[in-house]
Design a protein around this motif. Structure first.
Motif, PDB file in Angstrom:
ATOM      1  N   LYS A 102       0.843  -1.191   0.000  1.00 53.04           N
ATOM      2  CA  LYS A 102       0.000   0.000   0.000  1.00 53.04           C
ATOM      3  C   LYS A 102       0.881   1.245   0.000  1.00 53.04           C
ATOM      4  O   LYS A 102       1.838   1.342   0.762  1.00 53.04           O
ATOM      5  CB  LYS A 102      -0.893   0.008   1.241  1.00 53.04           C
ATOM      6  N   LYS A 103       0.528   2.194  -0.855  1.00 59.61           N
ATOM      7  CA  LYS A 103       1.335   3.416  -0.987  1.00 59.61           C
ATOM      8  C   LYS A 103       0.682   4.544  -0.195  1.00 59.61           C
ATOM      9  O   LYS A 103      -0.479   4.874  -0.419  1.00 59.61           O
ATOM     10  CB  LYS A 103       1.479   3.786  -2.463  1.00 59.61           C
ATOM     11  N   LEU A 104       1.435   5.128   0.714  1.00 60.72           N
ATOM     12  CA  LEU A 104       0.942   6.239   1.514  1.00 60.72           C
ATOM     13  C   LEU A 104       1.423   7.556   0.908  1.00 60.72           C
ATOM     14  O   LEU A 104       2.522   7.637   0.367  1.00 60.72           O
ATOM     15  CB  LEU A 104       1.419   6.101   2.955  1.00 60.72           C
ATOM     16  N   PRO A 105       0.602   8.619   1.036  1.00 57.85           N
ATOM     17  CA  PRO A 105       0.904   9.841   0.286  1.00 57.85           C
ATOM     18  C   PRO A 105       1.909  10.790   0.925  1.00 57.85           C
ATOM     19  O   PRO A 105       2.551  11.569   0.238  1.00 57.85           O
ATOM     20  CB  PRO A 105      -0.468  10.522   0.180  1.00 57.85           C
ATOM     21  N   LYS A 291       0.959 -18.478   4.636  1.00 59.20           N
ATOM     22  CA  LYS A 291      -0.319 -18.988   4.139  1.00 59.20           C
ATOM     23  C   LYS A 291      -1.433 -17.942   4.229  1.00 59.20           C
ATOM     24  O   LYS A 291      -2.474 -18.092   3.584  1.00 59.20           O
ATOM     25  CB  LYS A 291      -0.718 -20.252   4.910  1.00 59.20           C
ATOM     26  N   TYR A 292      -1.200 -16.877   5.001  1.00 59.71           N
ATOM     27  CA  TYR A 292      -2.212 -15.824   5.142  1.00 59.71           C
ATOM     28  C   TYR A 292      -1.969 -14.651   4.189  1.00 59.71           C
ATOM     29  O   TYR A 292      -2.737 -13.694   4.193  1.00 59.71           O
ATOM     30  CB  TYR A 292      -2.246 -15.313   6.580  1.00 59.71           C
ATOM     31  N   TRP A 293      -0.923 -14.729   3.397  1.00 60.86           N
ATOM     32  CA  TRP A 293      -0.614 -13.616   2.501  1.00 60.86           C
ATOM     33  C   TRP A 293      -1.573 -13.642   1.305  1.00 60.86           C
ATOM     34  O   TRP A 293      -1.738 -14.664   0.638  1.00 60.86           O
ATOM     35  CB  TRP A 293       0.833 -13.708   2.006  1.00 60.86           C
ATOM     36  N   LEU A 294      -2.169 -12.486   1.027  1.00 59.82           N
ATOM     37  CA  LEU A 294      -3.107 -12.349  -0.094  1.00 59.82           C
ATOM     38  C   LEU A 294      -2.809 -11.052  -0.847  1.00 59.82           C
ATOM     39  O   LEU A 294      -2.392 -10.058  -0.243  1.00 59.82           O
ATOM     40  CB  LEU A 294      -4.557 -12.313   0.411  1.00 59.82           C
ATOM     41  N   PRO A 295      -3.030 -11.038  -2.150  1.00 59.74           N
ATOM     42  CA  PRO A 295      -2.793  -9.806  -2.918  1.00 59.74           C
ATOM     43  C   PRO A 295      -3.592  -8.628  -2.368  1.00 59.74           C
ATOM     44  O   PRO A 295      -4.792  -8.727  -2.142  1.00 59.74           O
ATOM     45  CB  PRO A 295      -3.263 -10.172  -4.335  1.00 59.74           C
ATOM     46  N   GLY A 296      -2.881  -7.529  -2.114  1.00 57.80           N
ATOM     47  CA  GLY A 296      -3.528  -6.310  -1.656  1.00 57.80           C
ATOM     48  C   GLY A 296      -3.901  -6.292  -0.190  1.00 57.80           C
ATOM     49  O   GLY A 296      -4.584  -5.366   0.251  1.00 57.80           O
ATOM     50  N   LYS A 297      -3.440  -7.281   0.592  1.00 59.13           N
ATOM     51  CA  LYS A 297      -3.891  -7.388   1.979  1.00 59.13           C
ATOM     52  C   LYS A 297      -2.785  -7.202   3.006  1.00 59.13           C
ATOM     53  O   LYS A 297      -2.991  -7.477   4.194  1.00 59.13           O
ATOM     54  CB  LYS A 297      -4.555  -8.757   2.201  1.00 59.13           C
ATOM     55  N   ALA A 298      -1.637  -6.726   2.621  1.00 61.33           N
ATOM     56  CA  ALA A 298      -0.544  -6.568   3.579  1.00 61.33           C
ATOM     57  C   ALA A 298      -0.783  -5.358   4.469  1.00 61.33           C
ATOM     58  O   ALA A 298      -1.010  -4.251   3.981  1.00 61.33           O
ATOM     59  CB  ALA A 298       0.783  -6.413   2.850  1.00 61.33           C
ATOM     60  N   THR A 299      -0.729  -5.554   5.771  1.00 63.35           N
ATOM     61  CA  THR A 299      -0.875  -4.452   6.725  1.00 63.35           C
ATOM     62  C   THR A 299       0.448  -4.138   7.433  1.00 63.35           C
ATOM     63  O   THR A 299       0.542  -3.153   8.148  1.00 63.35           O
ATOM     64  CB  THR A 299      -1.928  -4.806   7.791  1.00 63.35           C
ATOM     65  N   TRP A 300       1.439  -4.988   7.236  1.00 62.61           N
ATOM     66  CA  TRP A 300       2.715  -4.862   7.955  1.00 62.61           C
ATOM     67  C   TRP A 300       3.786  -4.138   7.141  1.00 62.61           C
ATOM     68  O   TRP A 300       4.910  -3.991   7.587  1.00 62.61           O
ATOM     69  CB  TRP A 300       3.217  -6.242   8.360  1.00 62.61           C
ATOM     70  N   VAL A 301       3.410  -3.678   5.967  1.00 63.72           N
ATOM     71  CA  VAL A 301       4.392  -3.019   5.109  1.00 63.72           C
ATOM     72  C   VAL A 301       3.698  -1.942   4.281  1.00 63.72           C
ATOM     73  O   VAL A 301       2.563  -2.125   3.825  1.00 63.72           O
ATOM     74  CB  VAL A 301       5.103  -4.050   4.193  1.00 63.72           C
ATOM     75  N   ILE A 302       4.374  -0.811   4.126  1.00 63.86           N
ATOM     76  CA  ILE A 302       3.837   0.287   3.311  1.00 63.86           C
ATOM     77  C   ILE A 302       4.969   0.883   2.471  1.00 63.86           C
ATOM     78  O   ILE A 302       6.149   0.650   2.744  1.00 63.86           O
ATOM     79  CB  ILE A 302       3.180   1.394   4.178  1.00 63.86           C
ATOM     80  N   ALA A 303       4.578   1.653   1.472  1.00 66.75           N
ATOM     81  CA  ALA A 303       5.551   2.365   0.643  1.00 66.75           C
ATOM     82  C   ALA A 303       5.239   3.852   0.679  1.00 66.75           C
ATOM     83  O   ALA A 303       4.079   4.258   0.785  1.00 66.75           O
ATOM     84  CB  ALA A 303       5.515   1.855  -0.799  1.00 66.75           C
ATOM     85  N   TRP A 304       6.277   4.647   0.585  1.00 70.43           N
ATOM     86  CA  TRP A 304       6.144   6.102   0.459  1.00 70.43           C
ATOM     87  C   TRP A 304       7.001   6.500  -0.729  1.00 70.43           C
ATOM     88  O   TRP A 304       8.228   6.482  -0.669  1.00 70.43           O
ATOM     89  CB  TRP A 304       6.616   6.771   1.741  1.00 70.43           C
ATOM     90  N   LYS A 305       6.342   6.815  -1.827  1.00 65.24           N
ATOM     91  CA  LYS A 305       7.063   7.025  -3.082  1.00 65.24           C
ATOM     92  C   LYS A 305       7.736   8.392  -3.126  1.00 65.24           C
ATOM     93  O   LYS A 305       7.331   9.333  -2.455  1.00 65.24           O
ATOM     94  CB  LYS A 305       6.098   6.868  -4.268  1.00 65.24           C
TER      95      LYS A 305
END
Length: 563
Positions: A102-105, A291-305
């Motif tokens: 997920k990309k944060l602004p 086994k719990y990893w799903l596309p678009g569902k990561a809450t433990w990692v973010i990006a700041w472009k």
């Protein structure tokens, strides 16, 4: 095409293009424009996926893909947004799904996400091709492209030809699933000044092509996830480094505050790196089981472009501006966009001739960057609409360096530009008089020529609607002080066609001395050739110039009164 970074965030990625006003097209024109762009995107996809050729830059493809979806939201909101075309052979199932990031602004959003989290690490967001590496019994058995996050293309055969990818590992890595980025290696790459350099396309192209395996030597690998690996980040990084993946340890740093993250982001944006990056990634050391990893569902990692070095913008309108010398410049009014810390709404592209060569019409999409000193610059036209409704430029034969010394309705803009030049600090230094001020004065006072303000009375100024007493006093004082400027400054106010360095040493102190000069006399000055001398003689003898000089003499301006 550039599915590597688009796919996961495509539905929500409209940071610069989103929410733009919809084009004022008829349904028929909207259908035509969308079909034309969709055809071109498909053509680029085919070249990219089938041949490994990137016909356009990453920024162009990403921006136009986003623009297509924006048009779709405007004109076909019930339809699904266009997805990047995925290669038909991308059917290999990932043992652990790619979650995407997920990309944060901004800083505030990052700080909010950090609340309650501990053991955080920051990494550069390497710009390349996301992959899965699968090791069993110490041997690499699969290399898969990310694809849609659940299924990707099998690139295992290529993996054997990439020196940067270890073919064998040991210890805890012997039976592991790693996720990372295959990237195009760079030397001393500074993201802020060099941009993406199409490194993502180069990496993907090398993986897709069936020929020229030597390109694979230019690839590196950065592992950013080891699902179900050791819980301790330091242990994980050390094992990766010893196992043949040293970059992860070298470019992963612990952080405890948003201030540290901000500082590290700026450092990686402005200093040399061995790869292209488009931001940073912040992650928790603790991760859920794979086994719990799903596309678009990561809450433990973010990006700041990082702020992009260039962006695509729609041309909303085209305007023509005339400067004091009569040169016509073309200005594009754009859909607002943010580049670095600057909001861009307008960009000057230069002369009418250059505009005609670029062939820009309202509705076109242009690539905009910031040139020296943060000045917006059009790099190229990346898309042209079918209907070319261009405005008509001014008739340039009427506009010359000697036009608009006297006011006429058709040359209002050049007349005001002349007044703005006259009042600038380097000329007569009439402080506090902007272009808008001159427009207000001309509208109210109907000045006949560029020096008419000299005779404006304080009473006349006080009659101007909305002008305060203090403002009237200030203007009156400035106009009065301007009378005392030296002769050379008044020559500059005329736009006297003499280089500044020569004008500074001009021996003449009277207008009559200049009128008396012939071409040979002018040529005795340094750097003045026959062509310039002829123009100078024509200038001082031009009827309107002579009339203005006579006016200044009547007003007692130094150098114009015969002595």
């Amino acid at each position: 095409m550039k599915w590597i970074t688009i796919f996961i965030g495509l539905l929500g990625w409209f940071s610069t293009m989103a929410l733009a006003a919809c084009p004022s097209w008829s349904p028929e024109q909207a259908q035509q424009e969308m079909a034309k762009l969709n055809e071109k995107l498909s053509e680029w996809d085919n070249a990219y996926y089938q041949q490994g050729n990137s016909v356009v830059s990453d920024a162009t493809y990403d921006g136009l893909s986003s623009q297509f979806n924006e048009w779709q939201r405007c004109f076909k909101p019930a339809d699904k947004l266009q997805q990047p075309w995925l290669p038909t052979q991308g059917k290999a199932l990932h043992p652990i799904a790619h979650t995407g990031v997920k990309k944060l602004p901004d800083r505030a959003a990052v700080a909010q996400w950090m609340k309650g989290k501990t053991d955080l690490w920051v990494q550069p967001k390497v710009d390349g091709v996301a992959v899965t590496l699968v090791y069993q019994k110490g041997r690499l058995i699969k290399l898969l492209s990310r694809g849609d996050g659940e299924k990707g293309q099998d690139w295992t055969a290529k993996a054997k030809m990439i020196p940067a990818i270890p073919q064998t590992v040991s210890g805890l890595l012997a039976d592991s699933v790693l996720q990372g980025e295959i990237f195009w290696k760079r030397e001393s790459h500074v993201q802020k000044t060099m941009g993406s350099s199409n490194a993502r396309s180069k990496a993907a192209g090398a993986m897709m092509r069936q020929s020229d395996p030597s390109l694979l030597n230019e690839l590196g690998v950065f592992i950013w996830a080891w699902p179900d690996g050791p819980n301790k980040m330091n242990q994980k990084l050390e094992i990766l480094s010893q196992g043949g993946f040293p970059l992860t340890k070298a470019w992963s740093l612990p952080v405890n505050s948003v201030e540290e993250i901000v500082a590290q982001r700026e450092t990686w944006f402005t200093t040399p790196l061995p790869f292209v990056t488009d931001g940073i990634v912040v992650r928790e050391a603790a991760e859920p089981a794979g086994k719990y990893w799903l596309p678009g569902k990561a809450t433990w990692v973010i990006a700041w472009k990082f702020p992009p070095a260039q962006q695509i913008a729609e041309v909303k309108a085209i305007q023509f501006t005339t400067g004091r010398t009569g040169k016509v410049a073309v200005v594009l009014n754009l859909s607002p966009l943010q580049i670095d810390d600057k909001q861009v709404k307008r960009v000057n592209i230069g002369s009418v001739k250059r505009w005609q060569v670029l062939d820009i019409a309202p509705g076109d999409q242009v690539m905009v960057s910031l040139a020296g000193q943060g000045i917006p610059h059009v790099e190229e036209v990346v898309w042209r609409v079918s209907q070319r409704d261009k405005p008509q430029p001014p008739v340039e034969k009427m506009i010359t360096p000697l036009s608009c010394l006297y006011f006429e309705p058709w040359c209002r803009e050049q007349f005001i530009a002349r007044l703005a030049w006259i009042s600038s600090p380097a000329i007569l230094n009439i402080n506090g008089v902007s272009v808008r001020s001159w427009q207000q004065l001309q509208q109210s006072l109907h000045m006949e020529h560029i020096f008419s303000w000299i005779t404006v009375t304080q009473e006349a100024l006080s009659q101007i609607s909305g002008m305060s007493t203090a403002r009237v006093a200030h203007l009156w004082q400035q106009f009065t002080q301007a009378r005392q400027q030296p002769f050379r400054q008044w020559l500059m106010a005329f736009g006297f066609p003499l280089p500044a360095v020569v004008l500074a040493t001009l021996p003449d102190s009277q207008w009559s001395h200049l009128v008396a000069r012939d071409e040979l006399s002018w040529q005795k000055l340094p750097g003045i050739g026959s062509g310039r001398a002829k123009k100078l003689v024509e200038f001082v003898n031009h009827p309107q110039i002579a009339a203005l000089a006579a006016f200044l003499a009547q007003q007692g301006i130094r150098g114009f009164v015969d002595q």
